[in-house]
Design a protein around this motif. Structure first.
Motif, PDB file in Angstrom:
ATOM      1  N   ASP A 149      47.287  31.493  34.300  1.00 56.08           N
ATOM      2  CA  ASP A 149      48.088  32.607  33.769  1.00 56.08           C
ATOM      3  C   ASP A 149      48.603  32.286  32.365  1.00 56.08           C
ATOM      4  O   ASP A 149      48.533  33.123  31.466  1.00 56.08           O
ATOM      5  CB  ASP A 149      49.268  32.924  34.686  1.00 56.08           C
ATOM      6  N   HIS A 150      49.104  31.086  32.187  1.00 59.10           N
ATOM      7  CA  HIS A 150      49.617  30.677  30.870  1.00 59.10           C
ATOM      8  C   HIS A 150      48.510  30.716  29.813  1.00 59.10           C
ATOM      9  O   HIS A 150      48.718  31.235  28.708  1.00 59.10           O
ATOM     10  CB  HIS A 150      50.221  29.271  30.961  1.00 59.10           C
ATOM     11  N   ASN A 151      47.348  30.179  30.147  1.00 54.58           N
ATOM     12  CA  ASN A 151      46.247  30.146  29.175  1.00 54.58           C
ATOM     13  C   ASN A 151      45.741  31.544  28.836  1.00 54.58           C
ATOM     14  O   ASN A 151      45.405  31.823  27.681  1.00 54.58           O
ATOM     15  CB  ASN A 151      45.110  29.265  29.683  1.00 54.58           C
ATOM     16  N   ILE A 152      45.703  32.417  29.816  1.00 57.42           N
ATOM     17  CA  ILE A 152      45.284  33.800  29.545  1.00 57.42           C
ATOM     18  C   ILE A 152      46.316  34.495  28.661  1.00 57.42           C
ATOM     19  O   ILE A 152      45.960  35.190  27.701  1.00 57.42           O
ATOM     20  CB  ILE A 152      45.027  34.567  30.860  1.00 57.42           C
ATOM     21  N   GLU A 153      47.599  34.300  28.970  1.00 54.53           N
ATOM     22  CA  GLU A 153      48.658  34.891  28.135  1.00 54.53           C
ATOM     23  C   GLU A 153      48.543  34.419  26.683  1.00 54.53           C
ATOM     24  O   GLU A 153      48.677  35.220  25.748  1.00 54.53           O
ATOM     25  CB  GLU A 153      50.032  34.531  28.682  1.00 54.53           C
ATOM     26  N   GLN A 154      48.302  33.133  26.497  1.00 55.85           N
ATOM     27  CA  GLN A 154      48.169  32.581  25.149  1.00 55.85           C
ATOM     28  C   GLN A 154      46.960  33.170  24.429  1.00 55.85           C
ATOM     29  O   GLN A 154      47.028  33.494  23.236  1.00 55.85           O
ATOM     30  CB  GLN A 154      48.064  31.049  25.200  1.00 55.85           C
ATOM     31  N   ALA A 155      45.869  33.322  25.152  1.00 53.15           N
ATOM     32  CA  ALA A 155      44.669  33.914  24.554  1.00 53.15           C
ATOM     33  C   ALA A 155      44.915  35.366  24.155  1.00 53.15           C
ATOM     34  O   ALA A 155      44.477  35.800  23.085  1.00 53.15           O
ATOM     35  CB  ALA A 155      43.495  33.815  25.527  1.00 53.15           C
ATOM     36  N   LEU A 156      45.619  36.108  24.992  1.00 52.34           N
ATOM     37  CA  LEU A 156      45.912  37.508  24.670  1.00 52.34           C
ATOM     38  C   LEU A 156      46.807  37.616  23.440  1.00 52.34           C
ATOM     39  O   LEU A 156      46.643  38.534  22.620  1.00 52.34           O
ATOM     40  CB  LEU A 156      46.550  38.213  25.868  1.00 52.34           C
ATOM     41  N   LEU A 157      47.731  36.683  23.296  1.00 50.01           N
ATOM     42  CA  LEU A 157      48.590  36.687  22.111  1.00 50.01           C
ATOM     43  C   LEU A 157      47.797  36.394  20.837  1.00 50.01           C
ATOM     44  O   LEU A 157      48.112  36.929  19.775  1.00 50.01           O
ATOM     45  CB  LEU A 157      49.724  35.674  22.265  1.00 50.01           C
ATOM     46  N   ARG A 158      46.776  35.545  20.952  1.00 45.36           N
ATOM     47  CA  ARG A 158      45.955  35.206  19.774  1.00 45.36           C
ATOM     48  C   ARG A 158      45.069  36.376  19.347  1.00 45.36           C
ATOM     49  O   ARG A 158      44.713  36.488  18.188  1.00 45.36           O
ATOM     50  CB  ARG A 158      45.075  33.986  20.074  1.00 45.36           C
ATOM     51  N   ARG A 159      44.665  37.198  20.319  1.00 42.78           N
ATOM     52  CA  ARG A 159      43.808  38.367  20.049  1.00 42.78           C
ATOM     53  C   ARG A 159      42.521  37.996  19.315  1.00 42.78           C
ATOM     54  O   ARG A 159      42.140  38.637  18.338  1.00 42.78           O
ATOM     55  CB  ARG A 159      44.566  39.431  19.261  1.00 42.78           C
ATOM     56  N   ARG A 160      41.858  36.948  19.808  1.00 45.14           N
ATOM     57  CA  ARG A 160      40.601  36.521  19.190  1.00 45.14           C
ATOM     58  C   ARG A 160      39.450  36.826  20.138  1.00 45.14           C
ATOM     59  O   ARG A 160      39.502  36.538  21.326  1.00 45.14           O
ATOM     60  CB  ARG A 160      40.655  35.023  18.899  1.00 45.14           C
ATOM     61  N   LEU A 161      38.391  37.412  19.592  1.00 43.89           N
ATOM     62  CA  LEU A 161      37.232  37.763  20.409  1.00 43.89           C
ATOM     63  C   LEU A 161      36.575  36.543  21.033  1.00 43.89           C
ATOM     64  O   LEU A 161      36.022  36.633  22.132  1.00 43.89           O
ATOM     65  CB  LEU A 161      36.208  38.531  19.577  1.00 43.89           C
ATOM     66  N   ASP A 162      36.630  35.421  20.348  1.00 44.35           N
ATOM     67  CA  ASP A 162      35.969  34.235  20.893  1.00 44.35           C
ATOM     68  C   ASP A 162      36.694  33.662  22.107  1.00 44.35           C
ATOM     69  O   ASP A 162      36.173  32.781  22.788  1.00 44.35           O
ATOM     70  CB  ASP A 162      35.746  33.167  19.823  1.00 44.35           C
ATOM     71  N   ASP A 163      37.881  34.151  22.442  1.00 43.04           N
ATOM     72  CA  ASP A 163      38.589  33.744  23.665  1.00 43.04           C
ATOM     73  C   ASP A 163      38.126  34.547  24.882  1.00 43.04           C
ATOM     74  O   ASP A 163      38.396  34.167  26.018  1.00 43.04           O
ATOM     75  CB  ASP A 163      40.105  33.962  23.516  1.00 43.04           C
ATOM     76  N   ARG A 164      37.431  35.641  24.652  1.00 41.85           N
ATOM     77  CA  ARG A 164      37.099  36.562  25.746  1.00 41.85           C
ATOM     78  C   ARG A 164      36.288  35.907  26.866  1.00 41.85           C
ATOM     79  O   ARG A 164      36.608  36.066  28.043  1.00 41.85           O
ATOM     80  CB  ARG A 164      36.350  37.778  25.205  1.00 41.85           C
ATOM     81  N   ALA A 165      35.262  35.145  26.520  1.00 39.21           N
ATOM     82  CA  ALA A 165      34.426  34.521  27.557  1.00 39.21           C
ATOM     83  C   ALA A 165      35.247  33.540  28.400  1.00 39.21           C
ATOM     84  O   ALA A 165      35.097  33.482  29.624  1.00 39.21           O
ATOM     85  CB  ALA A 165      33.238  33.810  26.924  1.00 39.21           C
ATOM     86  N   VAL A 166      36.107  32.795  27.756  1.00 35.19           N
ATOM     87  CA  VAL A 166      36.932  31.830  28.483  1.00 35.19           C
ATOM     88  C   VAL A 166      37.934  32.546  29.385  1.00 35.19           C
ATOM     89  O   VAL A 166      38.128  32.150  30.540  1.00 35.19           O
ATOM     90  CB  VAL A 166      37.656  30.877  27.503  1.00 35.19           C
ATOM     91  N   THR A 167      38.561  33.592  28.893  1.00 35.71           N
ATOM     92  CA  THR A 167      39.537  34.299  29.733  1.00 35.71           C
ATOM     93  C   THR A 167      38.842  34.970  30.916  1.00 35.71           C
ATOM     94  O   THR A 167      39.413  35.019  32.006  1.00 35.71           O
ATOM     95  CB  THR A 167      40.371  35.318  28.932  1.00 35.71           C
ATOM     96  N   GLN A 168      37.617  35.450  30.720  1.00 37.43           N
ATOM     97  CA  GLN A 168      36.879  36.034  31.844  1.00 37.43           C
ATOM     98  C   GLN A 168      36.585  34.966  32.901  1.00 37.43           C
ATOM     99  O   GLN A 168      36.733  35.206  34.104  1.00 37.43           O
ATOM    100  CB  GLN A 168      35.576  36.674  31.368  1.00 37.43           C
ATOM    101  N   GLU A 169      36.189  33.792  32.443  1.00 34.34           N
ATOM    102  CA  GLU A 169      35.926  32.706  33.374  1.00 34.34           C
ATOM    103  C   GLU A 169      37.213  32.304  34.105  1.00 34.34           C
ATOM    104  O   GLU A 169      37.220  32.103  35.320  1.00 34.34           O
ATOM    105  CB  GLU A 169      35.336  31.506  32.643  1.00 34.34           C
ATOM    106  N   LEU A 170      38.318  32.221  33.374  1.00 36.77           N
ATOM    107  CA  LEU A 170      39.596  31.874  33.989  1.00 36.77           C
ATOM    108  C   LEU A 170      40.019  32.918  35.019  1.00 36.77           C
ATOM    109  O   LEU A 170      40.551  32.577  36.075  1.00 36.77           O
ATOM    110  CB  LEU A 170      40.684  31.704  32.924  1.00 36.77           C
TER     111      LEU A 170
END
Length: 128
Positions: free
Chosen positions: A64-85
Protein backbone atom coordinates in the motif's frame (compact mmCIF):
# COMPACT_ATOMS: atom_id res chain seq x y z
CA UNK A 1 9.79 -28.25 2.80
CA UNK A 2 7.78 -25.88 0.63
CA UNK A 3 9.28 -26.69 -2.76
CA UNK A 4 6.99 -29.59 -3.59
CA UNK A 5 3.86 -27.67 -2.51
CA UNK A 6 4.85 -24.61 -4.55
CA UNK A 7 5.69 -26.70 -7.62
CA UNK A 8 2.35 -28.50 -7.34
CA UNK A 9 0.55 -25.16 -7.14
CA UNK A 10 2.41 -23.92 -10.20
CA UNK A 11 1.75 -27.14 -12.06
CA UNK A 12 -2.01 -26.78 -11.57
CA UNK A 13 -2.19 -23.01 -12.13
CA UNK A 14 0.47 -22.55 -14.79
CA UNK A 15 2.17 -25.57 -16.31
CA UNK A 16 -1.09 -27.40 -17.07
CA UNK A 17 -2.59 -24.29 -18.72
CA UNK A 18 -1.45 -23.50 -22.25
CA UNK A 19 -3.16 -20.09 -21.99
CA UNK A 20 -1.24 -19.25 -18.80
CA UNK A 21 2.04 -20.44 -20.31
CA UNK A 22 1.39 -18.32 -23.41
CA UNK A 23 1.39 -15.17 -21.23
CA UNK A 24 5.09 -15.67 -20.47
CA UNK A 25 7.08 -13.91 -23.17
CA UNK A 26 9.59 -16.03 -25.10
CA UNK A 27 12.92 -15.49 -23.43
CA UNK A 28 11.10 -13.61 -20.68
CA UNK A 29 10.31 -14.40 -17.11
CA UNK A 30 7.41 -14.69 -14.75
CA UNK A 31 7.39 -13.15 -11.31
CA UNK A 32 5.17 -14.97 -8.88
CA UNK A 33 3.86 -14.11 -5.45
CA UNK A 34 5.39 -15.69 -2.36
CA UNK A 35 1.91 -16.82 -1.32
CA UNK A 36 2.31 -20.50 -2.33
CA UNK A 37 5.40 -20.77 -0.12
CA UNK A 38 3.60 -18.98 2.73
CA UNK A 39 0.64 -21.35 2.51
CA UNK A 40 2.97 -24.34 2.63
CA UNK A 41 4.82 -22.93 5.65
CA UNK A 42 1.59 -21.99 7.40
CA UNK A 43 0.36 -25.55 7.17
CA UNK A 44 3.10 -26.88 9.45
CA UNK A 45 1.92 -25.46 12.78
CA UNK A 46 -0.32 -22.91 14.44
CA UNK A 47 2.75 -20.78 15.22
CA UNK A 48 3.87 -20.83 11.58
CA UNK A 49 0.32 -19.98 10.51
CA UNK A 50 0.33 -16.88 12.75
CA UNK A 51 3.80 -15.87 11.56
CA UNK A 52 2.61 -16.10 7.96
CA UNK A 53 -0.45 -13.99 8.77
CA UNK A 54 1.83 -11.40 10.42
CA UNK A 55 4.09 -11.43 7.36
CA UNK A 56 1.11 -10.96 5.04
CA UNK A 57 -0.06 -7.96 7.08
CA UNK A 58 3.43 -6.43 6.84
CA UNK A 59 3.59 -7.03 3.10
CA UNK A 60 0.15 -5.53 2.54
CA UNK A 61 1.17 -2.38 4.43
CA UNK A 62 4.39 -2.15 2.41
CA UNK A 63 2.56 -2.69 -0.88
CA UNK A 64 0.00 0.00 0.00
CA UNK A 65 2.79 2.43 0.90
CA UNK A 66 4.69 1.76 -2.34
CA UNK A 67 1.57 2.18 -4.46
CA UNK A 68 0.72 5.44 -2.68
CA UNK A 69 4.24 6.73 -3.33
CA UNK A 70 4.04 5.76 -6.99
CA UNK A 71 0.69 7.53 -7.37
CA UNK A 72 2.16 10.68 -5.84
CA UNK A 73 5.05 10.59 -8.34
CA UNK A 74 2.61 10.28 -11.28
CA UNK A 75 5.20 8.62 -13.52
CA UNK A 76 4.16 6.28 -16.32
CA UNK A 77 7.16 4.06 -15.74
CA UNK A 78 5.73 3.14 -12.28
CA UNK A 79 2.58 1.67 -13.83
CA UNK A 80 3.92 -1.85 -14.49
CA UNK A 81 5.30 -2.12 -10.97
CA UNK A 82 2.11 -0.88 -9.33
CA UNK A 83 0.08 -3.36 -11.39
CA UNK A 84 2.34 -6.17 -10.23
CA UNK A 85 2.07 -4.96 -6.62
CA UNK A 86 -1.73 -4.88 -6.87
CA UNK A 87 -1.64 -8.48 -8.10
CA UNK A 88 0.55 -9.46 -5.17
CA UNK A 89 -1.84 -7.66 -2.80
CA UNK A 90 -4.78 -9.63 -4.21
CA UNK A 91 -2.88 -12.89 -3.69
CA UNK A 92 -2.00 -11.85 -0.13
CA UNK A 93 -5.63 -10.94 0.64
CA UNK A 94 -6.81 -14.34 -0.65
CA UNK A 95 -4.16 -16.10 1.44
CA UNK A 96 -5.07 -14.06 4.53
CA UNK A 97 -8.74 -15.00 4.12
CA UNK A 98 -7.79 -18.64 3.75
CA UNK A 99 -5.43 -18.63 6.73
CA UNK A 100 -7.90 -16.73 8.92
CA UNK A 101 -10.42 -19.57 8.78
CA UNK A 102 -10.29 -22.06 11.64
CA UNK A 103 -8.42 -25.23 10.81
CA UNK A 104 -9.36 -28.77 11.70
CA UNK A 105 -6.98 -30.39 14.18
CA UNK A 106 -3.52 -30.45 12.66
CA UNK A 107 -1.71 -33.72 12.07
CA UNK A 108 1.53 -32.86 13.84
CA UNK A 109 3.00 -36.25 13.02
CA UNK A 110 3.02 -35.41 9.31
CA UNK A 111 5.97 -33.02 9.80
CA UNK A 112 9.06 -33.72 11.82
CA UNK A 113 9.23 -31.49 14.95
CA UNK A 114 12.71 -30.29 14.01
CA UNK A 115 11.38 -29.27 10.61
CA UNK A 116 8.51 -27.33 12.20
CA UNK A 117 10.79 -25.53 14.63
CA UNK A 118 13.22 -24.55 11.87
CA UNK A 119 10.34 -23.22 9.77
CA UNK A 120 9.02 -21.19 12.72
CA UNK A 121 12.53 -19.88 13.41
CA UNK A 122 12.93 -18.85 9.78
CA UNK A 123 9.54 -17.15 9.64
CA UNK A 124 10.15 -15.29 12.89
CA UNK A 125 13.52 -13.97 11.71
CA UNK A 126 15.46 -15.96 14.30
CA UNK A 127 17.08 -18.10 11.57
CA UNK A 128 19.97 -16.16 10.06
Amino acid sequence: MWGRAVFESLRKDLFDSPAALARIPRGGFLTISIVPALLAGASTSARCRQLCLDYIDSQLALIDHNIEQALLRRRLDDRAVTQELRGFAQAHHRAKALLSKPLPAMDVESSAPSSMSSIAAYLSGAHR
